[in-house]
Design a protein around this motif. Structure first.
Motif, PDB file in Angstrom:
ATOM      1  N   ILE A  69       0.702  -1.244   0.073  1.00 40.80           N
ATOM      2  CA  ILE A  69       0.134   0.108  -0.060  1.00 40.80           C
ATOM      3  C   ILE A  69       1.009   1.270   0.118  1.00 40.80           C
ATOM      4  O   ILE A  69       1.841   1.289   0.810  1.00 40.80           O
ATOM      5  CB  ILE A  69      -0.887   0.001   1.233  1.00 40.80           C
ATOM      6  CG1 ILE A  69      -1.609  -1.389   1.451  1.00 40.80           C
ATOM      7  CG2 ILE A  69      -1.847   1.158   1.155  1.00 40.80           C
ATOM      8  CD1 ILE A  69      -2.758  -1.529   0.236  1.00 40.80           C
ATOM      9  N   VAL A  70       0.489   1.906  -0.932  1.00 42.75           N
ATOM     10  CA  VAL A  70       1.375   3.429  -1.101  1.00 42.75           C
ATOM     11  C   VAL A  70       0.561   4.607  -0.874  1.00 42.75           C
ATOM     12  O   VAL A  70      -0.490   4.585  -1.145  1.00 42.75           O
ATOM     13  CB  VAL A  70       1.889   3.412  -2.465  1.00 42.75           C
ATOM     14  CG1 VAL A  70       2.623   4.966  -2.629  1.00 42.75           C
ATOM     15  CG2 VAL A  70       2.904   2.341  -2.745  1.00 42.75           C
ATOM     16  N   THR A  71       0.756   5.421   0.320  1.00 44.44           N
ATOM     17  CA  THR A  71       0.152   6.310   0.628  1.00 44.44           C
ATOM     18  C   THR A  71       0.891   7.743   0.689  1.00 44.44           C
ATOM     19  O   THR A  71       2.217   7.806   0.554  1.00 44.44           O
ATOM     20  CB  THR A  71      -0.623   6.022   2.064  1.00 44.44           C
ATOM     21  OG1 THR A  71      -1.410   7.475   2.321  1.00 44.44           O
ATOM     22  CG2 THR A  71       0.537   6.039   3.061  1.00 44.44           C
ATOM     23  N   THR A  72       0.345   8.929   1.091  1.00 43.81           N
ATOM     24  CA  THR A  72       1.075  10.092   1.225  1.00 43.81           C
ATOM     25  C   THR A  72       0.829  10.513   2.707  1.00 43.81           C
ATOM     26  O   THR A  72      -0.226   9.750   3.407  1.00 43.81           O
ATOM     27  CB  THR A  72       0.809  11.145   0.467  1.00 43.81           C
ATOM     28  OG1 THR A  72      -0.546  11.230   0.295  1.00 43.81           O
ATOM     29  CG2 THR A  72       1.332  10.821  -1.018  1.00 43.81           C
ATOM     30  N   PRO A  73       1.397  11.336   3.295  1.00 44.38           N
ATOM     31  CA  PRO A  73       1.106  11.642   4.805  1.00 44.38           C
ATOM     32  C   PRO A  73      -0.316  12.352   5.194  1.00 44.38           C
ATOM     33  O   PRO A  73      -1.010  12.158   6.177  1.00 44.38           O
ATOM     34  CB  PRO A  73       2.136  12.759   5.212  1.00 44.38           C
ATOM     35  CG  PRO A  73       3.034  12.380   4.115  1.00 44.38           C
ATOM     36  CD  PRO A  73       2.651  12.259   3.039  1.00 44.38           C
ATOM     37  N   GLN A  74      -0.913  12.841   3.980  1.00 47.37           N
ATOM     38  CA  GLN A  74      -2.475  13.665   4.064  1.00 47.37           C
ATOM     39  C   GLN A  74      -3.422  12.778   4.743  1.00 47.37           C
ATOM     40  O   GLN A  74      -3.550  11.480   4.117  1.00 47.37           O
ATOM     41  CB  GLN A  74      -2.852  14.435   3.013  1.00 47.37           C
ATOM     42  CG  GLN A  74      -1.731  15.034   2.199  1.00 47.37           C
ATOM     43  CD  GLN A  74      -1.218  14.386   1.045  1.00 47.37           C
ATOM     44  OE1 GLN A  74      -0.583  13.638   1.248  1.00 47.37           O
ATOM     45  NE2 GLN A  74      -1.432  15.042  -0.171  1.00 47.37           N
ATOM     46  N   ASP A  75      -4.379  13.222   5.491  1.00 49.27           N
ATOM     47  CA  ASP A  75      -5.408  12.586   5.987  1.00 49.27           C
ATOM     48  C   ASP A  75      -6.264  12.147   4.987  1.00 49.27           C
ATOM     49  O   ASP A  75      -6.765  11.084   4.774  1.00 49.27           O
ATOM     50  CB  ASP A  75      -6.112  13.141   7.051  1.00 49.27           C
ATOM     51  CG  ASP A  75      -5.363  13.611   8.428  1.00 49.27           C
ATOM     52  OD1 ASP A  75      -4.323  12.746   8.485  1.00 49.27           O
ATOM     53  OD2 ASP A  75      -5.526  14.794   9.055  1.00 49.27           O
ATOM     54  N   LEU A  76      -6.421  13.091   3.860  1.00 43.99           N
ATOM     55  CA  LEU A  76      -7.326  12.798   2.855  1.00 43.99           C
ATOM     56  C   LEU A  76      -6.923  11.641   1.982  1.00 43.99           C
ATOM     57  O   LEU A  76      -7.627  10.663   1.359  1.00 43.99           O
ATOM     58  CB  LEU A  76      -7.547  13.984   2.128  1.00 43.99           C
ATOM     59  CG  LEU A  76      -8.383  13.842   0.811  1.00 43.99           C
ATOM     60  CD1 LEU A  76      -9.972  13.456   1.400  1.00 43.99           C
ATOM     61  CD2 LEU A  76      -8.453  15.094  -0.056  1.00 43.99           C
TER      62      LEU A  76
END
Length: 177
Positions: A69-76
């Motif tokens: 799973i790749v994400t970025t820090p933003q809550d959205l």
């Protein structure tokens, strides 16, 4: 020594691919059945975010070792990531770990890291899924330029903090698999 296949190599034009159901299933099948991959150690698929036809077709057609799973820090961003991770769990596909992209911006002049996104997306999802963070990739202009030019960053910058982070991600992934 990395083999690569992309839908972009096949489509040949710049118009968007607006495909659903049977068309996605056929193209996905072609990636596995018609491409002469040869001997592979790993097959890594870069998928669009979400829970769409491509993800569902994949889990129906092949036995996946797992999903990264790749994400970025933003809550959205984490809202979408949660849906994708939960979909993989529902279809009995193990989540192998989290990669957090754009964790911070590294100034090209002073080399000072700066958080540009509020939130702790990688940590939040890692804890929720009880999986490790495989690595965190900062945002630097050279990485973006390398991506745009089609030249892998690690080939031009074998000794750099980002190349070390990619190496760490690979080693962590090999351990998990």
């Amino acid at each position: 020594n990395m083999k690569l296949m992309s839908f972009g190599f096949i489509s040949g034009n710049k118009s968007p691919a607006i495909w659903r159901g049977p068309m996605v299933a056929r193209m996905t099948g072609q990636f596995f059945e018609d491409v002469l991959w040869g001997e592979l150690d790993y097959l890594i698929l870069d998928l669009p975010p979400g829970t769409g036809d491509i993800q569902l077709t994949l889990v129906q057609k092949i036995a996946l070792t797992g999903a990264i799973i790749v994400t970025t820090p933003q809550d959205l961003a984490v809202l979408d990531v949660k849906k994708g991770a939960d979909m993989f769990k529902k279809v009995n596909t193990r989540v192998l770990g989290i990669i957090e992209n754009m964790t911070e911006f590294i100034c090209p002049h002073c080399h000072k890291p700066t958080k540009i996104f509020k939130g702790t997306g990688g940590d939040t999802e890692s804890k929720r899924l009880n999986v490790q963070i495989l690595g965190r990739i900062p945002l630097i202009p050279e990485l973006a330029e390398s991506t745009d030019s089609g030249t892998p960053f690690v080939l031009k910058n074998e000794v750099s903090p980002i190349s070390e982070e990619f190496d760490k991600i690979c080693k962590n992934l090999i351990k998990v698999v």
